[in-house]
Design an enzyme around this catalytic site. Structure first.
Site, mmCIF file in Angstrom:
data_model
loop_
_atom_site.group_PDB
_atom_site.id
_atom_site.type_symbol
_atom_site.label_atom_id
_atom_site.label_comp_id
_atom_site.label_asym_id
_atom_site.label_seq_id
_atom_site.Cartn_x
_atom_site.Cartn_y
_atom_site.Cartn_z
ATOM 1 N N CYS A 117 -4.612 9.028 -15.017
ATOM 2 C CA CYS A 117 -3.981 9.999 -15.931
ATOM 3 C C CYS A 117 -4.519 9.838 -17.351
ATOM 4 O O CYS A 117 -4.964 10.812 -17.967
ATOM 5 C CB CYS A 117 -2.464 9.844 -15.884
ATOM 6 S SG CYS A 117 -1.879 8.142 -15.966
HETATM 7 N N1 LIG Z 1 2.346 7.935 -11.041
HETATM 8 C C1 LIG Z 1 1.334 8.462 -11.722
HETATM 9 O O1 LIG Z 1 1.520 9.179 -12.751
HETATM 10 C C2 LIG Z 1 -0.061 8.218 -11.279
HETATM 11 C C3 LIG Z 1 -0.368 7.404 -10.198
HETATM 12 N N2 LIG Z 1 -1.681 7.238 -9.817
HETATM 13 C C4 LIG Z 1 -2.029 6.332 -8.697
HETATM 14 O O2 LIG Z 1 -1.536 6.858 -7.488
HETATM 15 C C5 LIG Z 1 -1.328 5.786 -6.562
HETATM 16 C C6 LIG Z 1 0.118 5.878 -6.091
HETATM 17 O O3 LIG Z 1 0.950 5.637 -7.241
HETATM 18 P P1 LIG Z 1 2.451 6.109 -7.324
HETATM 19 O O4 LIG Z 1 2.658 7.296 -6.465
HETATM 20 O O5 LIG Z 1 2.770 6.189 -8.758
HETATM 21 O O6 LIG Z 1 3.145 4.815 -6.687
HETATM 22 P P2 LIG Z 1 4.539 4.674 -5.924
HETATM 23 O O7 LIG Z 1 4.861 3.224 -5.957
HETATM 24 O O8 LIG Z 1 5.521 5.639 -6.431
HETATM 25 O O9 LIG Z 1 4.162 5.096 -4.419
HETATM 26 C C7 LIG Z 1 3.270 4.340 -3.641
HETATM 27 C C8 LIG Z 1 3.601 4.574 -2.165
HETATM 28 O O10 LIG Z 1 2.665 3.827 -1.390
HETATM 29 C C9 LIG Z 1 3.408 3.034 -0.446
HETATM 30 N N3 LIG Z 1 2.690 1.802 -0.126
HETATM 31 C C10 LIG Z 1 2.520 0.710 -0.894
HETATM 32 N N4 LIG Z 1 1.777 -0.207 -0.239
HETATM 33 C C11 LIG Z 1 1.488 0.309 0.983
HETATM 34 C C12 LIG Z 1 0.776 -0.153 2.115
HETATM 35 N N5 LIG Z 1 0.178 -1.364 2.135
HETATM 36 N N6 LIG Z 1 0.683 0.674 3.196
HETATM 37 C C13 LIG Z 1 1.255 1.875 3.187
HETATM 38 N N7 LIG Z 1 1.961 2.381 2.161
HETATM 39 C C14 LIG Z 1 2.073 1.600 1.056
HETATM 40 C C15 LIG Z 1 4.712 2.747 -1.157
HETATM 41 O O11 LIG Z 1 5.691 2.336 -0.242
HETATM 42 P P3 LIG Z 1 6.860 1.329 -0.690
HETATM 43 O O12 LIG Z 1 7.954 2.205 -1.188
HETATM 44 O O13 LIG Z 1 7.206 0.602 0.569
HETATM 45 O O14 LIG Z 1 6.329 0.412 -1.743
HETATM 46 C C16 LIG Z 1 4.992 4.104 -1.803
HETATM 47 O O15 LIG Z 1 5.565 4.990 -0.901
HETATM 48 C C17 LIG Z 1 -1.587 4.478 -7.294
HETATM 49 O O16 LIG Z 1 -2.875 3.997 -7.010
HETATM 50 C C18 LIG Z 1 -1.477 4.914 -8.761
HETATM 51 O O17 LIG Z 1 -2.189 4.042 -9.558
HETATM 52 C C19 LIG Z 1 -2.674 7.901 -10.457
HETATM 53 C C20 LIG Z 1 -2.433 8.707 -11.530
HETATM 54 C C21 LIG Z 1 -1.094 8.879 -12.063
HETATM 55 C C1 LIG Z 2 2.958 4.291 -17.296
HETATM 56 C C2 LIG Z 2 2.081 3.487 -16.380
HETATM 57 O O1 LIG Z 2 2.406 2.379 -15.993
HETATM 58 N N1 LIG Z 2 0.936 4.042 -16.032
HETATM 59 C C3 LIG Z 2 0.015 3.428 -15.139
HETATM 60 C C4 LIG Z 2 -1.169 4.287 -14.912
HETATM 61 C C5 LIG Z 2 -0.925 5.493 -14.090
HETATM 62 C C6 LIG Z 2 -2.204 6.023 -13.489
HETATM 63 O O2 LIG Z 2 -2.991 6.768 -13.969
HETATM 64 O O3 LIG Z 2 -2.486 5.461 -12.365
HETATM 65 P P1 LIG Z 2 -3.741 4.823 -11.703
HETATM 66 O O4 LIG Z 2 -4.880 4.759 -12.581
HETATM 67 O O5 LIG Z 2 -3.282 3.505 -11.317
HETATM 68 O O6 LIG Z 2 -4.056 5.634 -10.550
HETATM 69 C C7 LIG Z 2 -0.497 2.101 -15.697
HETATM 70 O O7 LIG Z 2 -0.649 1.964 -16.895
HETATM 71 O O8 LIG Z 2 -0.869 1.253 -14.870
#
Ligand SMILES: NC(=O)C1=CN([C@@H]2O[C@H](COP(=O)(O)OP(=O)(O)OC[C@H]3O[C@@H](n4cnc5c(N)ncnc54)[C@H](OP(=O)(O)O)[C@@H]3O)[C@@H](O)[C@H]2O)C=CC1
Ligand SMILES: CC(=O)N[C@@H](CCC(=O)OP(=O)(O)O)C(=O)O
Length: 310
Positions: A117
């Site tokens: 992000c």
């Molecule tokens: N949130 C954001 O704004 C952004 C997130 N991202 C990236 O997106 C990805 C997901 O993040 P986010 O959605 O925020 O994270 P969350 O923790 O909200 O969701 C992650 C999901 O993955 C599951 N999970 C974790 N480990 C495993 C595993 N070994 N096998 C199967 N499922 C698993 C979790 O299950 P459980 O509930 O059991 O832990 C959960 O349902 C990350 O890499 C993050 O860095 C990228 C950009 C922005």
């Molecule tokens: C607020 C907050 O904690 N933000 C996350 C980044 C979210 C994101 O962009 O995720 P990935 O690059 O991991 O996909 C962090 O700083 O680690």
């Protein structure tokens, strides 16, 4: 025939928002795993290998594991939303607007790394200035940002929303990444075309979704003759011909008194601003986006659509 899509991590923050964006679409068939089985490796492997496109919404290690589960199956294409592959040579970087050739690279790629992000905002501001020769080698770039707390996934959402937890966060606005080693720095450097690592200072505010990324610049240390207007013109020219990333006209931004981090919440677009005083010494570049829109889930769906149009 509709394309089969499996979202590994569909019950997490990013996965859920991708699912919502796909609701009602007839051109895709969602393969789904029950929430209670979300960590069942055998079921995931089976679903991953049954998909035309697998969208990974997992922590980095689980993403690497998922990729290894389909390594022998050339038919499955992957969009990974984690940090694991964003600077890997054999992955296309999923930021379609970052230059004119990128959407075609995504369209034909087997593996697409969805951008982080913060890097989405930072690269959007920096890359056009490097490409236009306005930001010289050696320039010390700083990136300061604030994110909505959903950026920290399920764990941070719970820490911010449930004050009865032992690890609850009570602050309304906090800085983190204080060691200046945030996982997004390599990606900002590589795709921002920088020769020096940027100094990146992130923060979080008590609002669920939204993001401001700032890149302050000293004009006297940029290419000779660089002005507020020439920086703005470089951004306008770079983003001409598409509608997702817009550059706010100088006349409009000069009248603004403040920027609201939540303005684009729920949208998959991004706005870029160039602030400063004509003839002044300093410029502040600002990107405004939703961390879960163009910063994650919206970008993943955009990349999926590009891949399906191949
Ligand atoms: N949130 C954001 O704004 C952004 C997130 N991202 C990236 O997106 C990805 C997901 O993040 P986010 O959605 O925020 O994270 P969350 O923790 O909200 O969701 C992650 C999901 O993955 C599951 N999970 C974790 N480990 C495993 C595993 N070994 N096998 C199967 N499922 C698993 C979790 O299950 P459980 O509930 O059991 O832990 C959960 O349902 C990350 O890499 C993050 O860095 C990228 C950009 C922005
Ligand atoms: C607020 C907050 O904690 N933000 C996350 C980044 C979210 C994101 O962009 O995720 P990935 O690059 O991991 O996909 C962090 O700083 O680690």
């Amino acid at each position: 025939m509709s394309a089969k899509i499996f979202i590994d991590g569909e019950h997490g923050t990013t996965g859920l928002q991708i699912r919502t964006r796909m609701a009602g679409r007839r051109d895709v068939e969602l393969l789904s795993i029950p929430e209670a089985e979300r960590r069942n490796a055998a079921m995931r492997e089976d679903l991953l290998n049954s998909a035309d496109i697998a969208i990974l919404c997992l922590p980095d290690d689980a993403s690497r594991e998922a990729v290894s589960m389909v390594s022998g199956n050339n038919k499955v294409r992957i969009i990974d939303t984690s940090t694991a592959f964003r600077v890997a040579d054999d992955w296309a970087y999923g930021f379609a607007e970052m230059d004119k050739a990128q959407s075609d690279k995504i369209r034909s790629a087997r593996m697409v790394a969805n951008p982080g992000c913060y890097p989405t905002g930072a690269i959007a501001l920096i890359r056009p200035l490097r490409a236009a020769g306005l930001l010289p080698n050696g320039y010390p770039v700083s990136v300061n940002a604030v994110s909505g707390y959903t950026g920290g996934g399920k764990q941070m959402i719970a820490q911010m929303e449930d004050q009865s937890r032992e690890d609850a966060i009570s602050a309304n606005n906090f800085l983190y990444g204080l060691t200046l080693k945030h996982k997004h720095v390599p990606e900002m450097k590589a795709h921002g075309l920088l020769d020096r690592s940027p100094l990146f200072s992130p923060s979080v505010g008590r609002f669920p979704q939204g993001m401001i990324v700032q890149v302050p610049l000293f004009l006297e240390d940029m290419a000779s003759g660089t002005t507020l207007e020439s920086i703005h013109a470089a951004l306008v020219s770079h983003y001409a011909g598409q509608e997702i990333v817009t550059v706010v006209p100088l006349e409009e931004s000069s009248k603004l008194g403040r920027i609201d981090a939540e303005e684009l919440t729920g949208k998959d677009t991004m706005k870029l601003f160039v602030f400063g005083t004509p003839g002044g010494a300093h410029v502040n570049l600002v990107a405004l986006l939703d961390n879960l829109g163009k910063g994650a889930s919206g970008a993943a769906v955009q990349n999926m659509d590009l891949m399906l149009s191949a």
